[in-house]
Design a protein around this motif. Structure first.
Motif, PDB file in Angstrom:
ATOM      1  N   GLY A 149      -9.292  17.434 -19.220  1.00 54.05           N
ATOM      2  CA  GLY A 149      -7.913  17.300 -18.771  1.00 54.05           C
ATOM      3  C   GLY A 149      -7.768  16.633 -17.426  1.00 54.05           C
ATOM      4  N   GLY A 150      -6.646  16.899 -16.784  1.00 55.57           N
ATOM      5  CA  GLY A 150      -6.411  16.356 -15.463  1.00 55.57           C
ATOM      6  C   GLY A 150      -5.866  14.943 -15.512  1.00 55.57           C
ATOM      7  N   LEU A 151      -5.665  14.405 -14.327  1.00 53.64           N
ATOM      8  CA  LEU A 151      -5.169  13.042 -14.208  1.00 53.64           C
ATOM      9  C   LEU A 151      -6.283  12.052 -14.484  1.00 53.64           C
ATOM     10  N   LYS A 152      -5.917  10.952 -15.102  1.00 52.26           N
ATOM     11  CA  LYS A 152      -6.883   9.905 -15.351  1.00 52.26           C
ATOM     12  C   LYS A 152      -6.898   8.942 -14.176  1.00 52.26           C
ATOM     13  N   LEU A 153      -8.072   8.485 -13.831  1.00 52.75           N
ATOM     14  CA  LEU A 153      -8.224   7.564 -12.722  1.00 52.75           C
ATOM     15  C   LEU A 153      -7.522   6.242 -13.009  1.00 52.75           C
ATOM     16  N   ILE A 154      -7.553   5.788 -14.260  1.00 51.52           N
ATOM     17  CA  ILE A 154      -6.995   4.474 -14.569  1.00 51.52           C
ATOM     18  C   ILE A 154      -5.476   4.477 -14.643  1.00 51.52           C
ATOM     19  N   ASP A 155      -4.853   5.645 -14.575  1.00 58.99           N
ATOM     20  CA  ASP A 155      -3.393   5.714 -14.480  1.00 58.99           C
ATOM     21  C   ASP A 155      -3.032   5.529 -13.009  1.00 58.99           C
ATOM     22  N   VAL A 156      -2.772   4.278 -12.627  1.00 54.23           N
ATOM     23  CA  VAL A 156      -2.681   3.882 -11.225  1.00 54.23           C
ATOM     24  C   VAL A 156      -1.593   4.643 -10.476  1.00 54.23           C
ATOM     25  N   SER A 157      -0.407   4.727 -11.027  1.00 54.04           N
ATOM     26  CA  SER A 157       0.694   5.354 -10.286  1.00 54.04           C
ATOM     27  C   SER A 157       0.458   6.847 -10.076  1.00 54.04           C
ATOM     28  N   LYS A 158       0.005   7.547 -11.104  1.00 54.98           N
ATOM     29  CA  LYS A 158      -0.213   8.990 -10.971  1.00 54.98           C
ATOM     30  C   LYS A 158      -1.420   9.306 -10.090  1.00 54.98           C
ATOM     31  N   SER A 159      -2.482   8.518 -10.240  1.00 53.75           N
ATOM     32  CA  SER A 159      -3.671   8.789  -9.432  1.00 53.75           C
ATOM     33  C   SER A 159      -3.435   8.477  -7.957  1.00 53.75           C
ATOM     34  N   SER A 160      -2.665   7.415  -7.663  1.00 52.74           N
ATOM     35  CA  SER A 160      -2.390   7.127  -6.249  1.00 52.74           C
ATOM     36  C   SER A 160      -1.447   8.170  -5.654  1.00 52.74           C
ATOM     37  N   ALA A 161      -0.552   8.723  -6.459  1.00 52.16           N
ATOM     38  CA  ALA A 161       0.319   9.796  -5.969  1.00 52.16           C
ATOM     39  C   ALA A 161      -0.489  11.073  -5.726  1.00 52.16           C
ATOM     40  N   ALA A 162      -1.440  11.341  -6.605  1.00 56.80           N
ATOM     41  CA  ALA A 162      -2.268  12.538  -6.436  1.00 56.80           C
ATOM     42  C   ALA A 162      -3.173  12.418  -5.213  1.00 56.80           C
ATOM     43  N   LEU A 163      -3.639  11.212  -4.944  1.00 56.17           N
ATOM     44  CA  LEU A 163      -4.509  11.000  -3.789  1.00 56.17           C
ATOM     45  C   LEU A 163      -3.726  10.852  -2.486  1.00 56.17           C
ATOM     46  N   GLN A 164      -2.410  10.664  -2.594  1.00 58.26           N
ATOM     47  CA  GLN A 164      -1.541  10.459  -1.444  1.00 58.26           C
ATOM     48  C   GLN A 164      -2.053   9.301  -0.579  1.00 58.26           C
ATOM     49  N   LEU A 165      -2.136   8.138  -1.207  1.00 55.75           N
ATOM     50  CA  LEU A 165      -2.660   6.944  -0.539  1.00 55.75           C
ATOM     51  C   LEU A 165      -1.636   6.366   0.428  1.00 55.75           C
ATOM     52  N   THR A 166      -2.126   5.840   1.524  1.00 48.61           N
ATOM     53  CA  THR A 166      -1.262   5.117   2.450  1.00 48.61           C
ATOM     54  C   THR A 166      -1.033   3.718   1.879  1.00 48.61           C
ATOM     55  N   THR A 167      -0.117   2.977   2.482  1.00 50.72           N
ATOM     56  CA  THR A 167       0.183   1.636   1.960  1.00 50.72           C
ATOM     57  C   THR A 167      -1.004   0.699   2.104  1.00 50.72           C
ATOM     58  N   THR A 168      -1.754   0.816   3.177  1.00 57.46           N
ATOM     59  CA  THR A 168      -2.933  -0.042   3.333  1.00 57.46           C
ATOM     60  C   THR A 168      -4.012   0.336   2.327  1.00 57.46           C
ATOM     61  N   GLN A 169      -4.169   1.627   2.054  1.00 54.68           N
ATOM     62  CA  GLN A 169      -5.126   2.057   1.039  1.00 54.68           C
ATOM     63  C   GLN A 169      -4.681   1.576  -0.347  1.00 54.68           C
ATOM     64  N   GLN A 170      -3.386   1.632  -0.616  1.00 54.97           N
ATOM     65  CA  GLN A 170      -2.877   1.169  -1.901  1.00 54.97           C
ATOM     66  C   GLN A 170      -3.183  -0.302  -2.119  1.00 54.97           C
ATOM     67  N   GLN A 171      -3.030  -1.114  -1.064  1.00 59.76           N
ATOM     68  CA  GLN A 171      -3.293  -2.540  -1.203  1.00 59.76           C
ATOM     69  C   GLN A 171      -4.752  -2.817  -1.521  1.00 59.76           C
ATOM     70  N   VAL A 172      -5.648  -1.970  -1.060  1.00 60.20           N
ATOM     71  CA  VAL A 172      -7.077  -2.160  -1.316  1.00 60.20           C
ATOM     72  C   VAL A 172      -7.493  -1.512  -2.636  1.00 60.20           C
ATOM     73  N   ILE A 173      -6.965  -0.325  -2.918  1.00 58.04           N
ATOM     74  CA  ILE A 173      -7.447   0.473  -4.054  1.00 58.04           C
ATOM     75  C   ILE A 173      -6.775   0.095  -5.373  1.00 58.04           C
ATOM     76  N   HIS A 174      -5.502  -0.238  -5.367  1.00 61.04           N
ATOM     77  CA  HIS A 174      -4.798  -0.546  -6.624  1.00 61.04           C
ATOM     78  C   HIS A 174      -5.455  -1.670  -7.420  1.00 61.04           C
ATOM     79  N   PRO A 175      -5.849  -2.794  -6.807  1.00 61.90           N
ATOM     80  CA  PRO A 175      -6.523  -3.822  -7.606  1.00 61.90           C
ATOM     81  C   PRO A 175      -7.829  -3.330  -8.229  1.00 61.90           C
ATOM     82  N   LYS A 176      -8.527  -2.447  -7.529  1.00 66.19           N
ATOM     83  CA  LYS A 176      -9.780  -1.915  -8.070  1.00 66.19           C
ATOM     84  C   LYS A 176      -9.504  -0.968  -9.239  1.00 66.19           C
ATOM     85  N   LEU A 177      -8.453  -0.175  -9.124  1.00 67.17           N
ATOM     86  CA  LEU A 177      -8.086   0.713 -10.236  1.00 67.17           C
ATOM     87  C   LEU A 177      -7.654  -0.106 -11.456  1.00 67.17           C
ATOM     88  N   LYS A 178      -6.912  -1.177 -11.209  1.00 63.59           N
ATOM     89  CA  LYS A 178      -6.496  -2.039 -12.319  1.00 63.59           C
ATOM     90  C   LYS A 178      -7.690  -2.738 -12.950  1.00 63.59           C
TER      91      LYS A 178
END
Length: 173
Positions: free
Chosen positions: A20-49
């Motif tokens: 169960g739990g959140l899936k890593l490849i679900d970008v919006s839910k996983s970034s919300a769960a990790l509480q990413l900052t905007t700079t982290q989102q810019q770096v991490i989102h392309p890698k998750l995609k």
């Protein structure tokens, strides 16, 4: 060196937590769960995609291999197979078997490449996170690239050679 071990333990815990739990490849839910900052989102989102694209490519290749296997099996049932003699009686069946084996080997090799790419991306993502986010990251459900059933070893195969065993054959001794 100590941080590397902690990271490795967190990643292994993440791999083992498949329930169960959140899936890593679900970008919006996983970034919300990790509480990413905007700079982290810019770096991490392309890698998750990219991880999501790798999983989608693997699923497509897996389905294609399963279709090819069904076609191969359908062709086998229409031809004779001498199990205790010389294997396949015609060279066409042997060529098709060898072609499918080559295709399966290429598939498994590509799977290993995909797994290595995902591990590298996960390490890159974990390097961008804070220690608190790494703990939450370890709780996310990581993608699994499962081997198709047709390529897995049959756990009961050895029992088939035991005479008078429920899964075995007739007494050939």
């Amino acid at each position: 060196m100590g941080n590397g071990r902690v990271l490795l333990i967190l990643l292994l815990c993440g791999f083992l937590q498949a329930c169960g739990g959140l899936k890593l490849i679900d970008v919006s839910k996983s970034s919300a769960a990790l509480q990413l900052t905007t700079t982290q989102q810019q770096v991490i989102h392309p890698k998750l995609k990219l991880i999501r694209d790798i999983v989608e490519d693997y699923d497509f290749e897996k389905k294609q291999l399963e279709v090819d296997y069904q076609v191969f099996r359908a062709g086998l049932t229409q031809r004779q197979y001498g199990r205790y003699e010389d294997g396949f009686r015609d060279s066409r069946s042997r060529r098709e078997l060898n072609a499918f084996r080559d295709e399966a080997r290429k598939f498994l090799k590509q799977r290993e490449i995909f797994i290595d790419e995902i591990k590298d991306l996960i390490e890159e993502i974990a390097a961008e996170l804070t220690p608190e986010q790494r703990i939450k990251f370890a709780e996310l459900k990581l993608p699994k690239l499962e081997v198709p059933m047709m390529l897995q070893r049959d756990p009961y195969n050895d029992l088939r050679y035991i005479p008078n065993h429920p899964l075995g054959g007739v007494n050939v001794f």
